[in-house]
Design a protein around this motif. Sequence first.
Motif, mmCIF file in Angstrom:
data_model
loop_
_atom_site.group_PDB
_atom_site.id
_atom_site.type_symbol
_atom_site.label_atom_id
_atom_site.label_comp_id
_atom_site.label_asym_id
_atom_site.label_seq_id
_atom_site.Cartn_x
_atom_site.Cartn_y
_atom_site.Cartn_z
ATOM 1 N N THR A 112 0.823 -1.199 0.000
ATOM 2 C CA THR A 112 0.000 0.000 0.000
ATOM 3 C C THR A 112 0.859 1.252 0.000
ATOM 4 O O THR A 112 1.805 1.369 0.780
ATOM 5 C CB THR A 112 -0.924 0.032 1.229
ATOM 6 O OG1 THR A 112 -1.700 -1.171 1.274
ATOM 7 C CG2 THR A 112 -1.859 1.233 1.185
ATOM 8 N N VAL A 113 0.544 2.160 -0.889
ATOM 9 C CA VAL A 113 1.118 3.505 -0.875
ATOM 10 C C VAL A 113 0.038 4.415 -0.300
ATOM 11 O O VAL A 113 -0.995 4.624 -0.928
ATOM 12 C CB VAL A 113 1.511 3.967 -2.296
ATOM 13 C CG1 VAL A 113 1.997 5.417 -2.267
ATOM 14 C CG2 VAL A 113 2.566 3.056 -2.887
ATOM 15 N N THR A 114 0.246 4.937 0.888
ATOM 16 C CA THR A 114 -0.800 5.752 1.521
ATOM 17 C C THR A 114 -0.883 7.145 0.923
ATOM 18 O O THR A 114 -1.929 7.787 0.991
ATOM 19 C CB THR A 114 -0.567 5.859 3.036
ATOM 20 O OG1 THR A 114 0.734 6.414 3.275
ATOM 21 C CG2 THR A 114 -0.657 4.491 3.696
ATOM 22 N N SER A 115 0.217 7.627 0.334
ATOM 23 C CA SER A 115 0.196 8.933 -0.311
ATOM 24 C C SER A 115 1.280 9.002 -1.380
ATOM 25 O O SER A 115 2.443 8.687 -1.113
ATOM 26 C CB SER A 115 0.416 10.052 0.707
ATOM 27 O OG SER A 115 0.517 11.305 0.059
ATOM 28 N N LEU A 116 0.914 9.444 -2.574
ATOM 29 C CA LEU A 116 1.897 9.611 -3.641
ATOM 30 C C LEU A 116 2.886 10.733 -3.333
ATOM 31 O O LEU A 116 3.909 10.856 -4.017
ATOM 32 C CB LEU A 116 1.195 9.901 -4.969
ATOM 33 C CG LEU A 116 0.439 8.739 -5.614
ATOM 34 C CD1 LEU A 116 -0.143 9.166 -6.961
ATOM 35 C CD2 LEU A 116 1.331 7.523 -5.785
ATOM 36 N N GLU A 117 2.608 11.519 -2.328
ATOM 37 C CA GLU A 117 3.540 12.576 -1.946
ATOM 38 C C GLU A 117 4.871 12.009 -1.452
ATOM 39 O O GLU A 117 5.848 12.743 -1.307
ATOM 40 C CB GLU A 117 2.905 13.473 -0.884
ATOM 41 C CG GLU A 117 1.715 14.265 -1.415
ATOM 42 C CD GLU A 117 0.927 14.959 -0.322
ATOM 43 O OE1 GLU A 117 1.531 15.336 0.701
ATOM 44 O OE2 GLU A 117 -0.294 15.127 -0.495
ATOM 45 N N GLU A 118 4.923 10.698 -1.197
ATOM 46 C CA GLU A 118 6.170 10.048 -0.803
ATOM 47 C C GLU A 118 7.104 9.843 -1.994
ATOM 48 O O GLU A 118 8.296 9.583 -1.816
ATOM 49 C CB GLU A 118 5.861 8.673 -0.185
ATOM 50 C CG GLU A 118 4.909 8.707 0.996
ATOM 51 C CD GLU A 118 4.418 7.311 1.362
ATOM 52 O OE1 GLU A 118 4.926 6.321 0.779
ATOM 53 O OE2 GLU A 118 3.511 7.206 2.215
ATOM 54 N N PHE A 119 6.585 9.967 -3.231
ATOM 55 C CA PHE A 119 7.378 9.663 -4.417
ATOM 56 C C PHE A 119 8.309 10.826 -4.787
ATOM 57 O O PHE A 119 8.002 11.985 -4.546
ATOM 58 C CB PHE A 119 6.464 9.367 -5.605
ATOM 59 C CG PHE A 119 5.846 7.989 -5.567
ATOM 60 C CD1 PHE A 119 5.602 7.333 -4.372
ATOM 61 C CD2 PHE A 119 5.491 7.347 -6.737
ATOM 62 C CE1 PHE A 119 5.037 6.080 -4.341
ATOM 63 C CE2 PHE A 119 4.916 6.097 -6.729
ATOM 64 C CZ PHE A 119 4.700 5.454 -5.518
#
Length: 327
Positions: free
Chosen positions: A166-173
């Motif tokens: 799971t990626v909880t937020s694309l802001e981590e990319f």
Amino acid sequence: MTAMSTRAKIAVVTASAVLLGAVAAGYAATAAEPTRTPPPAAGDRAVTLTPGPRLLAITDRYVSAVAATDPSGPRAVSGLECLRVYAAAGTGVCLRPENAWSYQVVVLDSALRPTRTLSVPGLPNRARVSASGQMVSWTTFVGGDSYTASGFSTRTGILDTVTGATVTSLEEFAVTRDGRRHRSPDVNYWGVTFTADDNRFYATMSTQGRRYLVRGDLAARTVETVRENVECPSLSPDGTRLAFKEAVDATPAKGWRLSVLDLATMRVTATAETTSVDDQAAWLDDATLAYTLRADDGRPDVWSVPADGSGAPKLLIPGAESPSPLT
């Protein structure tokens, strides 16, 4: 009231900062309404996600289905309440209320049974499933981000239904903008659409007052900008084009034109739909788009239009929203 007079009264949402707050407030008001009871004849067995010549939608907040050959005709309505729904290859995603002020992402099997549930912050806005049924994505509006003028931003997540990753937020990319690494606390994403390999995807990214189409790589956890003024992309079944909403004169205050981007040539074709479309369109097939328009009283209807700029908009499913072909 005729279909065309209803279309003429559809409201255009203004300014991007105002948009987030206004739309979020609207979702809050809708979600806070008492739970409605589906029609007495409705039942979960009447609606399945098994691929076939049917269209999925939401009717009065409940998941419903109609025949693709007669979309304005009789419909089956389940007892499953969702604010957004989408399905592909027998897998569905439902964004539903958990209680009065919290929400869940629910992965569904072909019989509408939950297989995985995640609590998410914010108000449901977009939902997608990859063509294989493996990948699920969602976007919500979230309040309290001090770096936005309105106090609202978005959160977009992705779930692999096979591995559970799971990626909880694309802001981590990591972000590459115009060929250079970009870091900014105001980066927001919405409207994911997956490619056929279940790894790469497209989405909208906003930062520093500008909105971009980005191409992402899940395994590498990276995104790169492709083009400006592309919002809520939706990849065609053949993988060659993206339907999207294009801000008129690059100004959301003027509304959006439903358009199609050819990925090989980067040529943009405006559809025959001239009413402002604030939705992530769905491809019914390689030639036709479906999308939701709301009248000034809030009533949603699903419309369709050819993707090549020809023809004219057509009322598809009256009194419904969140369309999805059951492919």
